[in-house]
Design a protein around this motif. Structure first.
Motif, PDB file in Angstrom:
ATOM      1  N   ALA A 134      86.359 -76.055  26.185  1.00  0.00           N
ATOM      2  CA  ALA A 134      85.361 -74.985  26.165  1.00  0.00           C
ATOM      3  C   ALA A 134      86.030 -73.611  26.105  1.00  0.00           C
ATOM      4  O   ALA A 134      85.567 -72.717  25.393  1.00  0.00           O
ATOM      5  N   ASP A 135      87.120 -73.452  26.854  1.00  0.00           N
ATOM      6  CA  ASP A 135      87.864 -72.180  26.799  1.00  0.00           C
ATOM      7  C   ASP A 135      88.385 -71.926  25.392  1.00  0.00           C
ATOM      8  O   ASP A 135      88.286 -70.806  24.870  1.00  0.00           O
ATOM      9  N   GLU A 136      88.932 -72.975  24.780  1.00  0.00           N
ATOM     10  CA  GLU A 136      89.472 -72.837  23.425  1.00  0.00           C
ATOM     11  C   GLU A 136      88.365 -72.511  22.421  1.00  0.00           C
ATOM     12  O   GLU A 136      88.536 -71.635  21.550  1.00  0.00           O
ATOM     13  N   PHE A 137      87.223 -73.194  22.564  1.00  0.00           N
ATOM     14  CA  PHE A 137      86.119 -72.931  21.634  1.00  0.00           C
ATOM     15  C   PHE A 137      85.580 -71.515  21.795  1.00  0.00           C
ATOM     16  O   PHE A 137      85.315 -70.827  20.796  1.00  0.00           O
ATOM     17  N   ASN A 156      87.103 -68.872  22.894  1.00  0.00           N
ATOM     18  CA  ASN A 156      88.059 -67.899  22.348  1.00  0.00           C
ATOM     19  C   ASN A 156      87.917 -67.800  20.834  1.00  0.00           C
ATOM     20  O   ASN A 156      87.963 -66.707  20.262  1.00  0.00           O
ATOM     21  N   GLU A 157      87.711 -68.940  20.190  1.00  0.00           N
ATOM     22  CA  GLU A 157      87.545 -68.952  18.738  1.00  0.00           C
ATOM     23  C   GLU A 157      86.199 -68.361  18.339  1.00  0.00           C
ATOM     24  O   GLU A 157      86.098 -67.623  17.358  1.00  0.00           O
ATOM     25  N   PHE A 158      85.169 -68.667  19.132  1.00  0.00           N
ATOM     26  CA  PHE A 158      83.821 -68.178  18.813  1.00  0.00           C
ATOM     27  C   PHE A 158      83.748 -66.661  18.900  1.00  0.00           C
ATOM     28  O   PHE A 158      83.153 -66.004  18.035  1.00  0.00           O
ATOM     29  N   TRP A 159      84.354 -66.106  19.959  1.00  0.00           N
ATOM     30  CA  TRP A 159      84.264 -64.664  20.167  1.00  0.00           C
ATOM     31  C   TRP A 159      85.367 -63.889  19.441  1.00  0.00           C
ATOM     32  O   TRP A 159      85.490 -62.678  19.629  1.00  0.00           O
ATOM     33  N   SER A 160      86.136 -64.577  18.626  1.00  0.00           N
ATOM     34  CA  SER A 160      87.196 -63.892  17.885  1.00  0.00           C
ATOM     35  C   SER A 160      86.644 -63.071  16.729  1.00  0.00           C
ATOM     36  O   SER A 160      87.379 -62.287  16.115  1.00  0.00           O
ATOM     37  N   GLY A 161      85.356 -63.270  16.410  1.00  0.00           N
ATOM     38  CA  GLY A 161      84.723 -62.479  15.351  1.00  0.00           C
ATOM     39  C   GLY A 161      84.771 -63.114  13.985  1.00  0.00           C
ATOM     40  O   GLY A 161      84.460 -62.450  12.997  1.00  0.00           O
ATOM     41  N   SER A 163      79.946 -81.928  12.943  1.00  0.00           N
ATOM     42  CA  SER A 163      78.569 -82.188  13.377  1.00  0.00           C
ATOM     43  C   SER A 163      78.477 -82.867  14.734  1.00  0.00           C
ATOM     44  O   SER A 163      77.431 -82.826  15.377  1.00  0.00           O
ATOM     45  N   SER A 164      79.562 -83.503  15.177  1.00  0.00           N
ATOM     46  CA  SER A 164      79.514 -84.231  16.457  1.00  0.00           C
ATOM     47  C   SER A 164      80.776 -83.988  17.274  1.00  0.00           C
ATOM     48  O   SER A 164      81.571 -84.908  17.507  1.00  0.00           O
ATOM     49  N   PRO A 165      80.992 -82.761  17.719  1.00  0.00           N
ATOM     50  CA  PRO A 165      82.176 -82.489  18.555  1.00  0.00           C
ATOM     51  C   PRO A 165      82.038 -83.146  19.921  1.00  0.00           C
ATOM     52  O   PRO A 165      80.941 -83.470  20.362  1.00  0.00           O
ATOM     53  N   ASP A 166      83.163 -83.340  20.585  1.00  0.00           N
ATOM     54  CA  ASP A 166      83.158 -84.026  21.879  1.00  0.00           C
ATOM     55  C   ASP A 166      82.856 -83.076  23.029  1.00  0.00           C
ATOM     56  O   ASP A 166      82.442 -83.507  24.095  1.00  0.00           O
ATOM     57  N   ASN A 167      83.064 -81.781  22.807  1.00  0.00           N
ATOM     58  CA  ASN A 167      82.872 -80.815  23.884  1.00  0.00           C
ATOM     59  C   ASN A 167      81.418 -80.341  23.933  1.00  0.00           C
ATOM     60  O   ASN A 167      80.832 -80.026  22.893  1.00  0.00           O
ATOM     61  N   PRO A 168      80.793 -80.283  25.119  1.00  0.00           N
ATOM     62  CA  PRO A 168      79.379 -79.878  25.209  1.00  0.00           C
ATOM     63  C   PRO A 168      79.098 -78.495  24.633  1.00  0.00           C
ATOM     64  O   PRO A 168      78.058 -78.285  24.009  1.00  0.00           O
ATOM     65  N   LEU A 169      80.016 -77.554  24.834  1.00  0.00           N
ATOM     66  CA  LEU A 169      79.796 -76.202  24.337  1.00  0.00           C
ATOM     67  C   LEU A 169      79.811 -76.180  22.811  1.00  0.00           C
ATOM     68  O   LEU A 169      78.947 -75.555  22.175  1.00  0.00           O
ATOM     69  N   ALA A 170      80.767 -76.886  22.219  1.00  0.00           N
ATOM     70  CA  ALA A 170      80.820 -76.970  20.761  1.00  0.00           C
ATOM     71  C   ALA A 170      79.625 -77.752  20.220  1.00  0.00           C
ATOM     72  O   ALA A 170      79.103 -77.432  19.145  1.00  0.00           O
ATOM     73  N   MET A 171      79.194 -78.766  20.946  1.00  0.00           N
ATOM     74  CA  MET A 171      78.015 -79.533  20.537  1.00  0.00           C
ATOM     75  C   MET A 171      76.769 -78.645  20.532  1.00  0.00           C
ATOM     76  O   MET A 171      75.929 -78.735  19.627  1.00  0.00           O
ATOM     77  N   LEU A 172      76.653 -77.772  21.510  1.00  0.00           N
ATOM     78  CA  LEU A 172      75.529 -76.837  21.578  1.00  0.00           C
ATOM     79  C   LEU A 172      75.538 -75.911  20.368  1.00  0.00           C
ATOM     80  O   LEU A 172      74.501 -75.680  19.728  1.00  0.00           O
ATOM     81  N   PHE A 173      76.703 -75.403  20.043  1.00  0.00           N
ATOM     82  CA  PHE A 173      76.845 -74.527  18.875  1.00  0.00           C
ATOM     83  C   PHE A 173      76.499 -75.279  17.593  1.00  0.00           C
ATOM     84  O   PHE A 173      75.766 -74.764  16.736  1.00  0.00           O
TER      85      PHE A 173
END
Length: 229
Positions: free
Chosen positions: A53-56, A58-63, A75-85
């Motif tokens: 989630a920390d890694e995602f 950081n990438e999400f807010w990198s602009g 389409s099916s990431p293992d991390n809940p935060l990436a899955m939400l996105f």
């Protein structure tokens, strides 16, 4: 439990115990092993989820471009935060690929919010798996051990009545077997209770993080809709 040498080792206490006490001991040992398997799995899983989630984030807010990030996430990431996105972006792409009028903004926002809500609930349910078992072991193992203790002490009194001998040699083995059942109950219950409380707190932090991200991402998509007018 009359005269003769008694093996007071853990194996000896189990072998010499009454069949009911043996069943109690077996159940408690199995519960303890299964609890530790769940504990180890949850520790590793929650640690990985936090790191991913920390890694995602950081990438999400990198602009960077959201569509590029969507392709990298899949389409099916293992991390809940990436899955939400991924779920929110899938609904966004599906709704905007043919264009969208201003009158449809509210409906799209509602659908994206619903998709993210369902995704959060699904991921939380997945993370909650087996926590109920820890709660059950934590709340019942001590009582099950106590039942084995009471049963063992009853057998000790029956032995005293049968032999008419109240010496320590007669009483000690039965009492030791009974107390061993209590000890096993505590060994099973204490880690389960501690782990359940810890994982419940960890899960609540994950839920808070998911809901916070959902709110922020909804605001980003809403601004994107306004700019598209």
């Amino acid at each position: 439990m009359g005269g003769g040498a008694h093996d007071l080792s853990m194996v000896g206490l189990f072998v010499q115990a009454d069949i009911v006490v043996q069943i109690v001991m077996i159940v408690l040992v199995l519960a303890s092993f299964w609890s530790w398997a769940i504990i180890i799995d949850k520790i590793l899983r929650f640690r990985r989820i936090t790191a991913d989630a920390d890694e995602f984030e950081n990438e999400f807010w990198s602009g960077g471009n959201l569509e590029d990030l969507q392709r990298r996430v899949g389409s099916s990431p293992d991390n809940p935060l990436a899955m939400l996105f991924a779920a929110a972006m899938k609904e966004w792409s599906r709704s905007t690929e043919k264009g969208i009028g201003k009158h449809s903004h509210t409906g799209l926002q509602a659908r994206i919010h619903q998709v993210m809500r369902v995704t959060i609930d699904r991921e939380v349910e997945r993370l909650e798996k087996y926590l109920g078992f820890l709660a059950t072991v934590g709340s019942t193992a001590t009582f099950l051990g106590l039942f084995g203790t009471v049963w063992g002490i009853m057998n000790s009194f029956q032995s005293i009545a049968a032999t008419k001998d109240t010496s320590l040699a007669v009483v000690a083995p039965g009492i030791a077997e009974a107390l061993f059942a209590t000890a096993l109950g505590l060994v099973a219950a204490i880690p389960a209770v501690v782990a359940y409380n810890k994982f419940s707190n960890d899960l609540q932090r994950i839920i808070t993080r998911l809901e916070g991200f959902a709110g922020e991402f909804s605001a980003i998509l809403s601004r994107q809709l306004d700019l598209s007018d």
